[in-house]
Design a protein around this motif. Structure first.
Motif, short mmCIF file in Angstrom:
data_model
loop_
_atom_site.label_atom_id
_atom_site.label_comp_id
_atom_site.label_asym_id
_atom_site.label_seq_id
_atom_site.Cartn_x
_atom_site.Cartn_y
_atom_site.Cartn_z
N GLY A 74 0.77 -1.23 -0.03
CA GLY A 74 0.00 0.12 -0.05
C GLY A 74 0.80 1.21 0.04
N LEU A 75 2.17 1.33 0.41
CA LEU A 75 2.92 2.40 0.49
C LEU A 75 3.45 2.63 -1.09
CD1 LEU A 75 5.48 1.37 3.28
CD2 LEU A 75 3.61 2.84 3.18
N LEU A 76 3.01 1.99 -1.99
CA LEU A 76 3.34 2.49 -3.42
C LEU A 76 2.63 3.42 -3.95
CD1 LEU A 76 3.87 -1.25 -4.78
CD2 LEU A 76 5.53 0.31 -3.94
N VAL A 77 1.18 3.42 -3.21
CA VAL A 77 0.47 4.52 -3.58
C VAL A 77 1.12 6.02 -3.67
CG1 VAL A 77 -1.79 5.94 -3.31
CG2 VAL A 77 -1.76 3.39 -2.94
N THR A 78 1.81 6.06 -2.45
CA THR A 78 2.43 7.38 -2.11
C THR A 78 3.60 7.74 -2.94
OG1 THR A 78 1.50 7.30 0.18
CG2 THR A 78 3.44 9.13 -0.39
N SER A 79 4.44 6.33 -2.98
CA SER A 79 5.73 6.23 -3.68
C SER A 79 5.51 6.70 -5.15
CB SER A 79 6.30 5.02 -3.55
OG SER A 79 7.00 4.72 -2.32
N TRP A 80 4.52 6.20 -5.88
CA TRP A 80 4.11 6.28 -7.11
C TRP A 80 3.81 7.66 -7.42
CZ3 TRP A 80 3.52 5.50 -12.33
CH2 TRP A 80 2.64 6.02 -12.99
N THR A 81 2.97 8.58 -6.34
CA THR A 81 2.80 9.91 -6.67
C THR A 81 3.93 10.83 -6.53
OG1 THR A 81 0.69 9.67 -5.40
CG2 THR A 81 1.23 11.71 -5.81
N PHE A 82 4.90 10.32 -5.51
CA PHE A 82 6.09 11.37 -5.50
C PHE A 82 7.22 10.81 -6.48
CE2 PHE A 82 4.05 12.42 -1.38
CZ PHE A 82 4.05 13.85 -1.48
N THR A 83 7.06 11.01 -7.59
CA THR A 83 8.10 10.84 -8.69
C THR A 83 8.24 12.12 -9.50
OG1 THR A 83 6.55 9.52 -10.12
CG2 THR A 83 7.86 8.40 -8.85
N GLY A 84 9.32 12.17 -10.23
CA GLY A 84 9.41 13.30 -11.25
C GLY A 84 9.87 14.58 -10.77
N PHE A 85 10.36 14.62 -9.34
CA PHE A 85 10.67 15.96 -8.94
C PHE A 85 12.06 16.39 -9.35
CE2 PHE A 85 10.79 12.75 -5.50
CZ PHE A 85 12.34 12.68 -5.18
N ASP A 86 12.74 15.61 -10.06
CA ASP A 86 14.06 15.79 -10.94
C ASP A 86 13.71 16.73 -11.88
OD1 ASP A 86 12.71 13.36 -11.77
OD2 ASP A 86 14.73 13.31 -13.12
N GLY A 87 12.63 16.84 -12.17
CA GLY A 87 12.33 18.19 -13.13
C GLY A 87 12.83 19.36 -13.06
N SER A 88 12.82 19.75 -11.70
CA SER A 88 13.43 21.26 -11.28
C SER A 88 14.95 21.23 -11.54
CB SER A 88 13.20 21.41 -9.67
OG SER A 88 11.78 21.54 -9.62
N PHE A 89 15.61 19.84 -11.49
CA PHE A 89 17.01 19.87 -11.71
C PHE A 89 17.29 19.76 -13.19
CE2 PHE A 89 20.73 16.93 -10.07
CZ PHE A 89 21.53 17.83 -10.68
N HIS A 90 16.44 19.08 -13.99
CA HIS A 90 16.50 19.12 -15.47
C HIS A 90 16.42 20.54 -16.11
CE1 HIS A 90 17.32 14.90 -16.09
NE2 HIS A 90 16.11 14.72 -15.23
N MET A 91 15.43 21.28 -15.54
CA MET A 91 15.31 22.72 -16.08
C MET A 91 16.19 23.82 -15.46
SD MET A 91 12.92 22.04 -17.97
CE MET A 91 12.79 23.82 -18.32
N SER A 92 17.41 23.34 -14.76
CA SER A 92 18.54 24.04 -14.49
C SER A 92 19.06 25.30 -15.20
CB SER A 92 19.54 23.55 -13.51
OG SER A 92 19.09 22.68 -12.62
N GLU A 93 19.25 24.70 -16.42
CA GLU A 93 19.97 25.67 -17.45
C GLU A 93 19.12 26.76 -17.88
OE1 GLU A 93 22.39 23.95 -20.48
OE2 GLU A 93 22.70 22.09 -19.03
N GLU A 94 17.67 26.59 -17.67
CA GLU A 94 16.65 27.55 -18.09
C GLU A 94 15.90 28.39 -16.82
OE1 GLU A 94 14.38 25.47 -21.48
OE2 GLU A 94 15.40 24.03 -20.32
N THR A 95 16.70 28.15 -15.86
CA THR A 95 16.08 28.76 -14.46
C THR A 95 17.19 29.89 -14.16
OG1 THR A 95 15.02 26.80 -13.82
CG2 THR A 95 15.49 28.40 -12.21
N VAL A 96 17.02 30.84 -13.65
CA VAL A 96 17.44 32.19 -13.22
C VAL A 96 17.87 31.72 -11.70
CG1 VAL A 96 16.49 33.87 -14.25
CG2 VAL A 96 15.58 33.34 -12.22
N GLN A 97 19.27 32.03 -11.50
CA GLN A 97 19.78 31.84 -10.15
C GLN A 97 19.39 30.27 -9.60
OE1 GLN A 97 18.01 34.69 -7.44
NE2 GLN A 97 19.66 35.95 -7.76
N ALA A 98 20.02 29.43 -10.60
CA ALA A 98 19.41 27.96 -10.63
C ALA A 98 20.15 27.51 -9.48
CB ALA A 98 20.02 27.23 -11.98
#
Length: 483
Positions: A213-237
């Protein structure tokens, strides 16, 4: 970081936060996996599991944020793995990059396929004679991918605008759903219902069911590396990228808990709703009636579409960066940038086509489709683990402006342990009896990815790919700056 600048810095701090918040997407994550939690642990795991897993994910986000501050590039995970490795930098970078790539492609495919499924559910509610089929889900997914690719083809300002809208769509949508579930039904479950435990997995062990049942939350909390991948397009990254990661996880944890509680206390017929094709949709219909449920379902569908769009944006930046270092077949194509829009247009369409390829098996078999996309979460979290693990092995780590100080190593250690544990959970059987249809194909899919990457590495890649490329000294790179 040793690269000439091709991408424009148009993402503000809020935009950087918005892309990870949108990819985590509490509405999409909870509504697409709530049924698993109802059958594997019930309200006790759905609520308290959400709190516990969210805390663990904050450790992962903090460890990743510290690395993002030190290495703010589009390459993100694979770039930092190559820089943090003591030896075999090319190999560490290679495997991290391919796990990240496959995980992100699978994430886009899974999210858009879920959106197509919910779209068909809405159509069936509106027109009862409509016949829902997996073939139609595949076709709808293809249309969604086309529209998302078109949106990503245009300027980064458009993507940033859509991500800003998505934040308010998620927050306002969550409030609307919660208020409706609180105010409209004449009956709610008692306060003690949050402690109710259910095990409909077919396994006799309650502990095993609760872990699933813990997988419900684990599945939801994925993809936050998106902020990392957008570093070169972010001011004061060096500051805004790690802050974007932490804020996205923190705000998602709080708002998601509220939504989870609202759904749990709105349950009326637990057995009937848990066994429904789409349990949260059944809960909405039983609690609010068909008309209101349809309106709220539009909010859910919109959230899923925004999630898929942000997933694709993050994926294209990883493709762009990985190709820039020569790690992708046809690399010279995928790291080019449109002179008009300053976006990696060819990488966008590669991401869309790859996601579509993963969806196509769903035309013939649900099992085949889920076997392909099941590597999404495992691939992503293992890609998260590699640079964090390598940072742990370093005697001296040169941090960026945003750092954890003396708590850096303990936080990283907790993050790695949690990622290993959750990855094992994602590869275990989730229903009994175990048949060809109920079998968890995540280990098979992950094994296939690793075998292909390994064969490719030893056949040709190890001779030409040495990890992140340096184009020269800072002064030489500045002279090549394309903006």
């Amino acid at each position: 970081m040793g690269y000439p600048r091709k991408l424009t810095r148009r993402f503000r701090a809020f935009d950087n936060f918005a892309i990870s918040f949108t990819i985590i997407n509490i509405i999409s994550g909870i509504f697409s996996s709530f049924g698993l939690g109802m059958n594997a642990g019930g309200p006790r795991i759905l609520v308290f599991g959400w709190i516990g897993v969210a805390v663990m994910v904050l450790f992962v986000g903090a460890a990743m944020g510290e690395i993002a501050s030190a290495y703010p590039t589009s390459g993100a995970l694979y770039f930092s793995a190559g820089k943090l490795a003591k030896r075999h930098r090319g190999a560490w970078s290679w495997y991290t990059g391919w796990l990240n790539f496959v995980g992100q492609v699978g994430g886009t495919a899974a999210t858009d396929f879920a959106a197509a499924t919910f779209i068909q559910a809405f159509i069936a509610m509106q027109w009862p004679h409509y016949h829902v089929t997996t073939q139609r889900s595949v076709l709808i997914t293809a249309v969604i991918l086309l529209l998302q690719a078109l949106a990503n083809t245009y300027t980064v300002q458009l993507v940033a605008l859509l991500n800003r809208i998505s934040v308010w769509w998620l927050l306002v949508g969550m409030v609307v759903i919660v208020v409706c579930l609180i105010a409209v039904p004449s009956h709610h479950q008692p306060v003690s219902f949050v402690g109710h435990f259910a095990n409909n997995t077919g396994f006799s062990s309650s502990l095993y069911a609760g872990m699933l049942g813990l997988l419900v939350t684990s599945w939801t909390f994925t993809g936050f590396d998106g902020s990392f991948h957008m570093s070169e397009e972010t001011v004061q990254a060096t500051v805004n990228a790690p802050k974007g990661i932490m804020r996205a996880i923190g705000y998602s944890a709080l708002t998601g808990l509220v939504l989870m509680l609202a759904l749990v206390y709105a349950v009326r017929d637990y057995a009937g709703e848990a066994s429904a094709a789409a349990p949260p949709v059944r809960i909405l219909i039983d609690a609010l009636g068909n008309g209101t449920a349809k309106l709220l379902l539009l909010i859910v569908i919109g959230a899923m579409l925004f999630c898929g769009l942000a997933n694709m944006t993050s994926n294209t930046r990883q493709i762009f960066a990985f190709s820039r270092d020569g790690a992708m077949p046809g690399s010279r194509w995928w790291h080019t940038v449109s002179p008009r829009t300053r976006t990696p247009v060819k990488a966008v369409w590669l991401a869309a086509v790859c996601s579509l390829i993963l969806v196509v098996p769903g035309w013939w078999s649900d099992t085949a489709f889920y076997a392909v996309v099941s590597v999404n979460v495992v691939g992503l979290f293992l890609a998260y683990a590699v640079p964090i693990f390598l940072r742990l092995r370093l005697e001296t780590f040169q941090p960026g402006p945003w750092n954890l100080g003396r708590y850096g190593k303990p936080v990283a250690a907790v993050a790695v342990v949690w990622i290993v544990l959750s990855s094992v959970l994602f590869m275990l059987p989730q229903a009994s009896p175990i048949t060809a249809k109920s079998f968890n194909y995540a280990p098979v899919a992950l094994g296939a990815v690793l075998v292909i990457a390994t064969v490719w590495w030893f056949a040709t890649a190890r001779r030409r790919f040495k990890g992140p490329v340096s184009y020269g000294t800072p002064d030489e790179v500045a002279a090549m700056d394309l903006i």
